[in-house]
Design a protein around this motif. Structure first.
Motif, PDB file in Angstrom:
ATOM      1  N   ARG A  29       1.372  37.402 -50.786  1.00 14.94           N
ATOM      2  CA  ARG A  29       2.660  37.270 -51.483  1.00 14.94           C
ATOM      3  C   ARG A  29       3.544  36.181 -50.889  1.00 14.94           C
ATOM      4  O   ARG A  29       4.531  35.804 -51.495  1.00 14.94           O
ATOM      5  CB  ARG A  29       3.408  38.602 -51.445  1.00 14.94           C
ATOM      6  N   ARG A  51      -1.069  43.135 -57.378  1.00 13.21           N
ATOM      7  CA  ARG A  51      -0.646  44.107 -58.404  1.00 13.21           C
ATOM      8  C   ARG A  51      -0.418  43.435 -59.750  1.00 13.21           C
ATOM      9  O   ARG A  51      -0.307  44.110 -60.769  1.00 13.21           O
ATOM     10  CB  ARG A  51       0.642  44.813 -57.943  1.00 13.21           C
ATOM     11  N   ALA A  68      -3.651  44.806 -48.602  1.00 10.25           N
ATOM     12  CA  ALA A  68      -3.341  46.230 -48.448  1.00 10.25           C
ATOM     13  C   ALA A  68      -1.949  46.411 -47.890  1.00 10.25           C
ATOM     14  O   ALA A  68      -1.384  45.510 -47.277  1.00 10.25           O
ATOM     15  CB  ALA A  68      -4.360  46.882 -47.507  1.00 10.25           C
ATOM     16  N   ASN A 117       0.393  49.551 -45.741  1.00 12.26           N
ATOM     17  CA  ASN A 117       0.234  50.812 -45.026  1.00 12.26           C
ATOM     18  C   ASN A 117       1.491  51.136 -44.235  1.00 12.26           C
ATOM     19  O   ASN A 117       2.192  50.239 -43.776  1.00 12.26           O
ATOM     20  CB  ASN A 117      -0.976  50.729 -44.075  1.00 12.26           C
ATOM     21  N   LEU A 150       2.995  54.925 -41.893  1.00 12.30           N
ATOM     22  CA  LEU A 150       2.837  56.350 -41.627  1.00 12.30           C
ATOM     23  C   LEU A 150       3.895  57.108 -42.416  1.00 12.30           C
ATOM     24  O   LEU A 150       5.064  56.695 -42.407  1.00 12.30           O
ATOM     25  CB  LEU A 150       3.054  56.641 -40.133  1.00 12.30           C
ATOM     26  N   ALA A 151       3.508  58.166 -43.080  1.00 12.19           N
ATOM     27  CA  ALA A 151       4.503  58.979 -43.778  1.00 12.19           C
ATOM     28  C   ALA A 151       3.985  60.411 -43.948  1.00 12.19           C
ATOM     29  O   ALA A 151       2.874  60.605 -44.460  1.00 12.19           O
ATOM     30  CB  ALA A 151       4.821  58.384 -45.152  1.00 12.19           C
ATOM     31  N   LEU A 162       6.950  61.752 -48.492  1.00  5.71           N
ATOM     32  CA  LEU A 162       6.551  60.512 -49.177  1.00  5.71           C
ATOM     33  C   LEU A 162       6.938  60.608 -50.653  1.00  5.71           C
ATOM     34  O   LEU A 162       6.567  61.572 -51.327  1.00  5.71           O
ATOM     35  CB  LEU A 162       5.029  60.352 -49.030  1.00  5.71           C
ATOM     36  N   ASN A 222       6.811  57.137 -55.638  1.00  4.78           N
ATOM     37  CA  ASN A 222       6.689  55.670 -55.679  1.00  4.78           C
ATOM     38  C   ASN A 222       6.067  55.117 -54.391  1.00  4.78           C
ATOM     39  O   ASN A 222       5.347  54.118 -54.431  1.00  4.78           O
ATOM     40  CB  ASN A 222       8.063  55.032 -55.945  1.00  4.78           C
ATOM     41  N   THR A 227       2.815  52.973 -54.566  1.00  2.15           N
ATOM     42  CA  THR A 227       2.828  51.577 -54.101  1.00  2.15           C
ATOM     43  C   THR A 227       1.534  51.222 -53.370  1.00  2.15           C
ATOM     44  O   THR A 227       0.949  50.155 -53.585  1.00  2.15           O
ATOM     45  CB  THR A 227       4.063  51.340 -53.201  1.00  2.15           C
ATOM     46  N   ILE A 230      -1.337  48.559 -54.605  1.00  4.38           N
ATOM     47  CA  ILE A 230      -1.770  47.369 -53.849  1.00  4.38           C
ATOM     48  C   ILE A 230      -3.272  47.473 -53.523  1.00  4.38           C
ATOM     49  O   ILE A 230      -4.055  46.568 -53.830  1.00  4.38           O
ATOM     50  CB  ILE A 230      -0.971  47.208 -52.534  1.00  4.38           C
ATOM     51  N   GLU A 240      -1.603  43.902 -37.702  1.00  8.52           N
ATOM     52  CA  GLU A 240      -0.440  44.611 -38.262  1.00  8.52           C
ATOM     53  C   GLU A 240      -0.775  46.089 -38.501  1.00  8.52           C
ATOM     54  O   GLU A 240       0.034  46.970 -38.224  1.00  8.52           O
ATOM     55  CB  GLU A 240      -0.037  43.925 -39.580  1.00  8.52           C
ATOM     56  N   GLY A 241      -1.966  46.331 -38.988  1.00  9.52           N
ATOM     57  CA  GLY A 241      -2.368  47.712 -39.267  1.00  9.52           C
ATOM     58  C   GLY A 241      -2.331  48.561 -38.007  1.00  9.52           C
ATOM     59  O   GLY A 241      -1.784  49.675 -38.003  1.00  9.52           O
ATOM     60  N   ARG A 276       1.220  49.280 -36.877  1.00  6.14           N
ATOM     61  CA  ARG A 276       1.923  50.272 -37.694  1.00  6.14           C
ATOM     62  C   ARG A 276       1.428  51.700 -37.475  1.00  6.14           C
ATOM     63  O   ARG A 276       2.178  52.642 -37.660  1.00  6.14           O
ATOM     64  CB  ARG A 276       1.753  49.939 -39.192  1.00  6.14           C
TER      65      ARG A 276
HETATM   66  N1  COA Z   1       7.751  55.575 -45.204  1.00 11.21           N
HETATM   67  C1  COA Z   1       7.902  56.203 -46.398  1.00 11.21           C
HETATM   68  N2  COA Z   1       8.014  55.536 -47.576  1.00 11.21           N
HETATM   69  C2  COA Z   1       7.986  54.191 -47.527  1.00 11.21           C
HETATM   70  C3  COA Z   1       7.836  53.477 -46.332  1.00 11.21           C
HETATM   71  C4  COA Z   1       7.720  54.224 -45.123  1.00 11.21           C
HETATM   72  N3  COA Z   1       7.577  53.636 -43.928  1.00 11.21           N
HETATM   73  N4  COA Z   1       7.844  52.152 -46.618  1.00 11.21           N
HETATM   74  C5  COA Z   1       7.990  52.041 -47.947  1.00 11.21           C
HETATM   75  N5  COA Z   1       8.075  53.266 -48.492  1.00 11.21           N
HETATM   76  C6  COA Z   1       8.311  53.587 -49.893  1.00 11.21           C
HETATM   77  C7  COA Z   1       9.683  53.066 -50.330  1.00 11.21           C
HETATM   78  O1  COA Z   1      10.721  53.970 -49.950  1.00 11.21           O
HETATM   79  C8  COA Z   1       9.505  52.941 -51.837  1.00 11.21           C
HETATM   80  O2  COA Z   1       9.590  54.187 -52.468  1.00 11.21           O
HETATM   81  P1  COA Z   1      10.982  54.653 -53.246  1.00 11.21           P
HETATM   82  O3  COA Z   1      11.177  53.644 -54.344  1.00 11.21           O
HETATM   83  O4  COA Z   1      10.682  56.022 -53.718  1.00 11.21           O
HETATM   84  O5  COA Z   1      12.072  54.587 -52.211  1.00 11.21           O
HETATM   85  C9  COA Z   1       8.050  52.507 -51.959  1.00 11.21           C
HETATM   86  O6  COA Z   1       7.403  52.877 -50.728  1.00 11.21           O
HETATM   87  C10 COA Z   1       7.902  51.003 -52.174  1.00 11.21           C
HETATM   88  O7  COA Z   1       8.580  50.331 -51.123  1.00 11.21           O
HETATM   89  P2  COA Z   1       8.866  48.755 -51.176  1.00 11.21           P
HETATM   90  O8  COA Z   1       9.464  48.370 -49.873  1.00 11.21           O
HETATM   91  O9  COA Z   1       9.618  48.441 -52.432  1.00 11.21           O
HETATM   92  O10 COA Z   1       7.390  48.199 -51.369  1.00 11.21           O
HETATM   93  P3  COA Z   1       6.856  46.710 -51.294  1.00 11.21           P
HETATM   94  O11 COA Z   1       5.955  46.555 -52.435  1.00 11.21           O
HETATM   95  O12 COA Z   1       7.959  45.732 -51.074  1.00 11.21           O
HETATM   96  O13 COA Z   1       6.018  46.716 -49.883  1.00 11.21           O
HETATM   97  C11 COA Z   1       4.741  48.136 -48.407  1.00 11.21           C
HETATM   98  C12 COA Z   1       4.818  47.415 -49.755  1.00 11.21           C
HETATM   99  C13 COA Z   1       5.725  49.298 -48.418  1.00 11.21           C
HETATM  100  C14 COA Z   1       3.329  48.708 -48.289  1.00 11.21           C
HETATM  101  C15 COA Z   1       5.086  47.223 -47.195  1.00 11.21           C
HETATM  102  O14 COA Z   1       4.961  47.954 -46.008  1.00 11.21           O
HETATM  103  C16 COA Z   1       4.206  45.980 -47.129  1.00 11.21           C
HETATM  104  O15 COA Z   1       4.520  44.982 -47.754  1.00 11.21           O
HETATM  105  N6  COA Z   1       3.050  46.022 -46.361  1.00 11.21           N
HETATM  106  C17 COA Z   1       2.116  44.883 -46.240  1.00 11.21           C
HETATM  107  C18 COA Z   1       1.621  44.706 -44.808  1.00 11.21           C
HETATM  108  C19 COA Z   1       0.901  45.913 -44.273  1.00 11.21           C
HETATM  109  O16 COA Z   1       1.200  47.060 -44.616  1.00 11.21           O
HETATM  110  N7  COA Z   1      -0.077  45.651 -43.370  1.00 11.21           N
HETATM  111  C20 COA Z   1      -0.931  46.678 -42.830  1.00 11.21           C
HETATM  112  C21 COA Z   1      -2.167  46.772 -43.656  1.00 11.21           C
HETATM  113  S1  COA Z   1      -3.222  48.007 -42.955  1.00 11.21           S
END
Ligand code: COA
Ligand code: NAP
Length: 280
Positions: A46, A77, A104, A106, A108-109, A114, A117, A121, A125, A203-204, A207
């Motif tokens: 992205r 997406r 991907a 990720n 923890l929740a 959770l 959405n 999400t 992805i 990053e994984g 996290r």
């Molecule tokens: N705990 C609980 N819920 C979470 C969260 C967390 N740590 N992070 C995001 N969410 C929820 C949000 O609250 C939202 O839900 P809601 O609308 O009900 O409030 C939903 O997930 C989407 O969040 P948003 O931040 O809009 O998503 P995004 O599309 O911008 O980002 C993620 C996607 C959340 C997965 C973000 O962490 C990301 O971009 N990750 C990419 C890098 C990564 O994860 N690397 C490791 C790969 S193993």
């Protein structure tokens, strides 16, 4: 990187490898291993700046004269954006021989906290993004009799606490892979998944794995070390190579044996992380 010392440096010359989520971490490591063996490499994600920085690293490998790199922003997406990225890659690098689906998200929740959405999400992805990528790549892979490689995770078959969303998404990816292995085998297209273990410096891991239990985690891995991005890159190279020409529909676990000892240590560390963050 060992790969170019072990295999002919032109093994993937004139072949094109497209890696979703290829701007960082494991996926960039996979892209580098193919670049080191002469492939043209395309990456998407992205964030254009992240992709541009990764492209500089990929070009520096420059294993084959004329090997090219294409870095194009696309959210997996968004099927139309991905299709446009695949079309640009084909224009610049030629038809795709290998699709690596690694994008991907990720976190923890606890399941009870959770949101719908939040769960969706990660499904969008990881799982739907993998479907979008597979479907979008099909015509090129059919033309080259190429292969698909999915980056799965241990959560797909071994439950990890606070990973309900990821477990569901990655299990879905592995079943998508098996379905496509059956359907697209008639075109000579193979599909396999790689399950990485805990991979150092990613990053994984940052996290999900509590640094306070890192030493115990390492000691619990039968091979007594974390994995590296090259461990996964080399597995991907094997799966895409002629050595694996009769391998399809497989989940290949590259984790130093970590799955044999279960997720209990991880679960305890993750619970502590969530407590510390006030989230559990
Ligand atoms: N705990 C609980 N819920 C979470 C969260 C967390 N740590 N992070 C995001 N969410 C929820 C949000 O609250 C939202 O839900 P809601 O609308 O009900 O409030 C939903 O997930 C989407 O969040 P948003 O931040 O809009 O998503 P995004 O599309 O911008 O980002 C993620 C996607 C959340 C997965 C973000 O962490 C990301 O971009 N990750 C990419 C890098 C990564 O994860 N690397 C490791 C790969 S193993
Ligand atoms: P990472 O560096 O964060 O890799 C994820 C990549 O996906 C990023 O480059 C990210 O870039 C991209 N991405 C995220 N959402 C996207 C979207 N919607 N569209 C397009 N690209 C998107 O993390 P990593 O730890 O190396 O993980 C890589 C893969 O390995 C993942 O599939 C993960 O599940 C798997 N895995 C990792 C481990 C581990 O130990 N790290 C273990 C098992 C499995 P942008 O944010 O710029 O889009």
């Amino acid at each position: 990187m060992l790969v170019q010392q072990l295999l002919p440096a032109d093994l993937f010359r004139n072949q094109t490898v497209f890696v979703t989520g290829g701007g960082s971490g494991i996926n960039l490591g996979v892209a580098k291993n193919f670049a080191a063996l002469g492939a043209h490499v395309a990456i998407c994600g992205r964030t254009q700046e992240k992709l541009d920085a990764a492209a500089v690293e990929l070009r520096a490998i420059g294993a084959a004269p004329g090997a090219k790199v294409c870095a194009v922003a696309a959210d997996v997406r968004d099927a139309a954006a991905l299709d446009a990225a695949f079309a640009r890659s084909q224009d610049e690098l030629g038809p795709m021989n290998v699709l690596v689906s690694g994008a991907a998200g990720n976190f923890l929740a606890p399941a009870e906290k959770l949101s719908s959405n939040g769960f969706k999400t990660v499904i969008d992805i990881d799982l739907i993004g993998s479907f979008n990528a597979s479907r979008g790549a099909f015509a090129q892979l059919q033309q080259t009799r190429g292969c698909l490689i999915y980056i799965s995770a241990g959560m797909a078959y071994m439950p990890h606490a606070f990973q309900a969303h990821v477990g569901a998404a990655k299990a879905g990816i592995d079943m998508l892979m098996k379905n496509l292995a059956i359907e697209w085998g008639r075109y000579g297209v193979r599909a396999n998944s790689i399950v990485p273990g805990p991979i150092e410096g990613t990053e994984g891991l940052k996290r999900l794995a509590n640094p306070t239990v890192k030493d115990s985690l390492v000691q619990a891995v039968p091979l007594r070390r974390m994995g590296t991005v090259d461990d996964i890159g080399q597995t991907a190279v094997f799966l895409a190579s002629p050595l694996a020409s009769y391998i399809t529909g497989c989940v290949v676990v590259c984790d130093g044996g970590q799955n044999l000892v279960g997720s209990a240590l991880f679960n305890r560390g993750a619970e502590q992380m969530l407590h510390a963050a006030g989230a559990a």
